[in-house]
Design an enzyme around this catalytic site. Structure first.
Site, PDB file in Angstrom:
ATOM      1  N   LYS A 152      45.510  28.185  34.072  1.00  0.00           N
ATOM      2  CA  LYS A 152      45.781  28.446  32.650  1.00  0.00           C
ATOM      3  C   LYS A 152      44.633  29.286  32.111  1.00  0.00           C
ATOM      4  O   LYS A 152      43.553  28.798  31.815  1.00  0.00           O
ATOM      5  CB  LYS A 152      45.864  27.114  31.891  1.00  0.00           C
ATOM      6  CG  LYS A 152      46.793  27.096  30.710  1.00  0.00           C
ATOM      7  CD  LYS A 152      46.415  27.813  29.465  1.00  0.00           C
ATOM      8  CE  LYS A 152      45.257  27.534  28.606  1.00  0.00           C
ATOM      9  NZ  LYS A 152      44.922  28.677  27.736  1.00  0.00           N
ATOM     10  N   GLU A 154      25.140  26.294  20.116  1.00  0.00           N
ATOM     11  CA  GLU A 154      25.523  27.487  20.876  1.00  0.00           C
ATOM     12  C   GLU A 154      26.250  28.459  19.934  1.00  0.00           C
ATOM     13  O   GLU A 154      27.256  28.101  19.318  1.00  0.00           O
ATOM     14  CB  GLU A 154      26.473  27.099  22.018  1.00  0.00           C
ATOM     15  CG  GLU A 154      26.848  28.299  22.876  1.00  0.00           C
ATOM     16  CD  GLU A 154      27.893  27.981  23.940  1.00  0.00           C
ATOM     17  OE1 GLU A 154      28.896  27.324  23.618  1.00  0.00           O
ATOM     18  OE2 GLU A 154      27.696  28.398  25.083  1.00  0.00           O
TER      19      GLU A 154
HETATM   20  P1  NAP Z   1      37.507  27.107  24.783  1.00  0.00           P
HETATM   21  O1  NAP Z   1      37.980  27.420  23.445  1.00  0.00           O
HETATM   22  O2  NAP Z   1      37.023  25.729  25.055  1.00  0.00           O
HETATM   23  O3  NAP Z   1      38.691  27.486  25.784  1.00  0.00           O
HETATM   24  C1  NAP Z   1      38.550  27.385  27.171  1.00  0.00           C
HETATM   25  C2  NAP Z   1      39.917  27.205  27.786  1.00  0.00           C
HETATM   26  O4  NAP Z   1      40.441  25.939  27.366  1.00  0.00           O
HETATM   27  C3  NAP Z   1      40.941  28.247  27.327  1.00  0.00           C
HETATM   28  O5  NAP Z   1      41.828  28.537  28.382  1.00  0.00           O
HETATM   29  C4  NAP Z   1      41.662  27.510  26.215  1.00  0.00           C
HETATM   30  O6  NAP Z   1      42.967  27.987  25.961  1.00  0.00           O
HETATM   31  C5  NAP Z   1      41.725  26.115  26.803  1.00  0.00           C
HETATM   32  N1  NAP Z   1      41.983  25.058  25.825  1.00  0.00           N
HETATM   33  C6  NAP Z   1      41.824  25.087  24.475  1.00  0.00           C
HETATM   34  N2  NAP Z   1      42.202  23.907  23.938  1.00  0.00           N
HETATM   35  C7  NAP Z   1      42.607  23.119  24.972  1.00  0.00           C
HETATM   36  C8  NAP Z   1      43.109  21.795  25.068  1.00  0.00           C
HETATM   37  N3  NAP Z   1      43.271  21.021  23.987  1.00  0.00           N
HETATM   38  N4  NAP Z   1      43.427  21.301  26.289  1.00  0.00           N
HETATM   39  C9  NAP Z   1      43.266  22.051  27.395  1.00  0.00           C
HETATM   40  N5  NAP Z   1      42.800  23.332  27.365  1.00  0.00           N
HETATM   41  C10 NAP Z   1      42.459  23.856  26.172  1.00  0.00           C
HETATM   42  O7  NAP Z   1      36.310  28.049  25.256  1.00  0.00           O
HETATM   43  P2  NAP Z   1      36.279  29.627  25.159  1.00  0.00           P
HETATM   44  O8  NAP Z   1      36.020  29.939  23.725  1.00  0.00           O
HETATM   45  O9  NAP Z   1      37.441  30.230  25.861  1.00  0.00           O
HETATM   46  O10 NAP Z   1      34.994  29.968  26.048  1.00  0.00           O
HETATM   47  C11 NAP Z   1      33.723  29.995  25.540  1.00  0.00           C
HETATM   48  C12 NAP Z   1      32.985  28.740  25.916  1.00  0.00           C
HETATM   49  O11 NAP Z   1      33.005  28.586  27.318  1.00  0.00           O
HETATM   50  C13 NAP Z   1      31.516  28.778  25.549  1.00  0.00           C
HETATM   51  O12 NAP Z   1      31.153  27.534  25.014  1.00  0.00           O
HETATM   52  C14 NAP Z   1      30.811  28.989  26.868  1.00  0.00           C
HETATM   53  O13 NAP Z   1      29.503  28.515  26.918  1.00  0.00           O
HETATM   54  C15 NAP Z   1      31.709  28.257  27.781  1.00  0.00           C
HETATM   55  N6  NAP Z   1      31.574  28.710  29.170  1.00  0.00           N
HETATM   56  C16 NAP Z   1      30.945  27.906  30.052  1.00  0.00           C
HETATM   57  C17 NAP Z   1      30.766  28.310  31.364  1.00  0.00           C
HETATM   58  C18 NAP Z   1      30.086  27.417  32.349  1.00  0.00           C
HETATM   59  O14 NAP Z   1      30.267  27.609  33.542  1.00  0.00           O
HETATM   60  N7  NAP Z   1      29.316  26.434  31.938  1.00  0.00           N
HETATM   61  C19 NAP Z   1      31.253  29.554  31.787  1.00  0.00           C
HETATM   62  C20 NAP Z   1      31.901  30.361  30.862  1.00  0.00           C
HETATM   63  C21 NAP Z   1      32.057  29.914  29.547  1.00  0.00           C
HETATM   64  P3  NAP Z   1      43.234  28.986  24.698  1.00  0.00           P
HETATM   65  O15 NAP Z   1      42.468  30.212  24.954  1.00  0.00           O
HETATM   66  O16 NAP Z   1      44.679  29.188  24.739  1.00  0.00           O
HETATM   67  O17 NAP Z   1      42.747  28.236  23.481  1.00  0.00           O
END
Ligand code: NAP
Length: 484
Positions: free
Chosen positions: A174, A384
């Site tokens: 996903k 963050e």
């Molecule tokens: P996000 O909003 O948490 O979304 C991540 C993924 O989760 C997306 O595919 C999103 O889908 C999905 N998602 C959202 N709500 C969900 C739910 N209720 N249940 C299951 N899945 C759900 O994060 P982002 O904004 O895409 O990414 C940025 C964040 O990722 C930052 O905090 C960054 O630090 C973190 N990150 C961490 C790493 C690591 O390895 N530690 C690497 C890269 C990024 P939708 O897009 O459809 O909402």
């Protein structure tokens, strides 16, 4: 404009409801890049059912052969480099040079994981019973859900999918709703390489709509998630009372400690590369520079001068250094943090606003921003921001710098710039992170080492590296005696 579908049971298909979503270009919000399926729980169930149906046959294929099939997928990917690079820049916004970096990183990680296919197997040990053997069998879990973010849309999908499949599982991927195009290209390669139907399925839709089904469905044996701490912790709460395995890679607020004896120019360059590459949207981005007092003012002056010279523009322009941030929501969040920094009394040394004129008018552009005189307890030093904002904190000495670096809920990456070996060694020992660097940027990583955070940055086993495949297996202790 591309017309993208889900890939379920080896077929490209629309959502059951027929509802569609859109992907827009962060460098020009008026440009629609793709029409996508707005999947719903029924689509998630279809994808999970396809993976479950494919599992028995796939799990019986020997691991080296599964890895060889995945090698075939990655060869198709490698042959389409320019298409992937253009696509990552279009949907994420990052500069072409950065998309090339992501593409190469994905290939390198895949190469390492494919090699794991020949090392994957049971571990034989001597038994204390005469004539018997005992061994640890590593077995696949079944159906696994892989949820990826928008900041590395190709690399994170490969990082999860390859070890999951090589271990013998079948998966549903996903991608973020903001960046599903690279994932769709990856699945074109899955199809072209002839992976058996249902082994890998692509589901495009809002996490808030399909997430619950993908995570809590009884057929799903494991969830590997990369994204925000808020969503990740929400997923782990939902699974608290279940046997589903969870791997969460989440946010960071990564410190770069600069000691007085450091090479100033090298430290400034590391701060800039760490904080502003990919517009500060690496989970391992440098978001706090903690600088020892004697070198602090010179560091801030040189840093600010260089940051003000960063050329911002559309990622497709080879002459720019930094592209837009990804998505309207993130754009607004970053600007709110910048305003908060001003209110909290931090000293603005560079940037500090959206770029809205001329070529910037329709995009999510933010000037690279540096705040100095930041105190460790300020919100901009604790939360963050995930954008092109670097806060500089002055520390009286090494002990205080270390204390500030650790005084945070996150624990993903850190770095120290110094020529003092004893202090560097103490930093490595005491820095509360999953990835630690000495005289290197906070974002550096290589495929042979694990990748993951501690504290609020990670839960469960880390990804990648030699043990990355372990998360996707369970161990069975087996005792065998030749004759009864
Ligand atoms: P996000 O909003 O948490 O979304 C991540 C993924 O989760 C997306 O595919 C999103 O889908 C999905 N998602 C959202 N709500 C969900 C739910 N209720 N249940 C299951 N899945 C759900 O994060 P982002 O904004 O895409 O990414 C940025 C964040 O990722 C930052 O905090 C960054 O630090 C973190 N990150 C961490 C790493 C690591 O390895 N530690 C690497 C890269 C990024 P939708 O897009 O459809 O909402």
């Amino acid at each position: 404009m591309r017309d993208i579908r889900n890939f379920i049971a080896g077929q490209w298909c629309d959502s059951v409801s027929g509802k569609r979503g859109q992907v827009t270009n962060p460098a020009n919000r008026n440009e629609v890049l793709a029409s996508t399926p707005a999947s719903e729980p029924a689509d998630a169930e279809r994808a999970i059912a396809a993976a479950a149906a494919a599992f028995p046959a796939w799990s019986r294929i020997p691991a080296p052969q599964r890895a060889a099939l995945l090698h075939g997928v990655m060869q198709k990917v490698a042959a389409r480099e320019e298409e992937f690079v253009q696509c990552i820049t279009a949907e994420n916004g990052k500069a072409l040079r950065e998309s090339r970096g992501e593409f190469q990183a994905a290939l390198k990680e895949a190469e390492f994981q494919i090699g794991q296919g020949r090392r994957f197997g049971d571990r034989l040990l001597a038994s204390e019973v005469p004539g018997a053997t005992c061994y640890l069998a590593r077995q696949p879990l079944g159906v696994v859900t892989l949820i990826t973010p928008w900041n590395f849309p190709l690399n994170v999908a490969c990082r999860k999918m390859l070890p999951a499949l090589i271990a013998g599982n079948c998966c549903v991927v996903k991608p973020s709703d903001l960046t599903p195009i690279s994932a769709a290209l990856l699945f074109e390669c899955v199809e072209a390489a002839g992976l058996p139907a249902g082994v890998a399925n692509l589901l495009i839709g809002r996490g808030s709509v399909v997430g619950d089904t993908l995570v809590t469905h009884p057929s799903v044996q494991a969830v590997s998630f990369t994204g925000s701490t808020e969503v990740g912790i929400g997923i782990s709460r939902k699974l608290e009372s279940r046997a589903t395995k969870v791997q969460l890679e989440m946010g960071g607020k990564n410190p770069l400690v600069v000691l007085a004896d450091a090479n100033l120019e090298a430290a400034v360059d590391a701060a800039i590369a760490g904080a502003f590459s990919c517009a500060g949207q690496w989970c391992t981005s440098t978001s706090r520079a903690i600088v020892e007092a004697p070198i602090h003012d010179a560091f801030v002056a040189r840093l600010s001068e260089k940051v003000r010279a960063i050329k911002v523009g559309r990622g497709t322009d080879e002459k720019i250094w930094m592209g837009p941030v990804c998505g309207q929501k993130q754009y607004e969040t970053i600007l709110k943090f910048i305003e908060l920094g001003k209110k909290e009394g931090a000293r603005l040394c560079a940037g500090g606003a959206a770029l809205t004129e001329g070529i910037y008018r329709d995009g999510c552009f933010i000037a690279p921003t540096v705040f100095a005189d930041v105190r460790p307890e300020m919100t901009i030093a604790q939360e963050e921001i995930f954008g092109p904002v670097l806060v500089v904190i002055k520390a009286a000495g090494f002990d205080e710098a270390l204390q500030i670096a650790n005084g945070i809920k996150y624990g993903l990456a850190s770095s120290i710039y110094t020529n003092d070996l004893a202090k560097a060694q103490r930093f490595v020992a005491e820095s509360e992170v999953g990835l630690c660097h000495v005289n290197m940027i906070t974002a550096w990583k290589e495929p042979q080492l694990e990748f993951g955070g501690i504290k609020e940055s990670g839960r469960g086993a880390p990804e990648a590296g030699e043990s990355g495949i372990e998360f996707f297996t369970h161990h069975k202790a087996v005792y065998v005696r030749g004759a009864s």
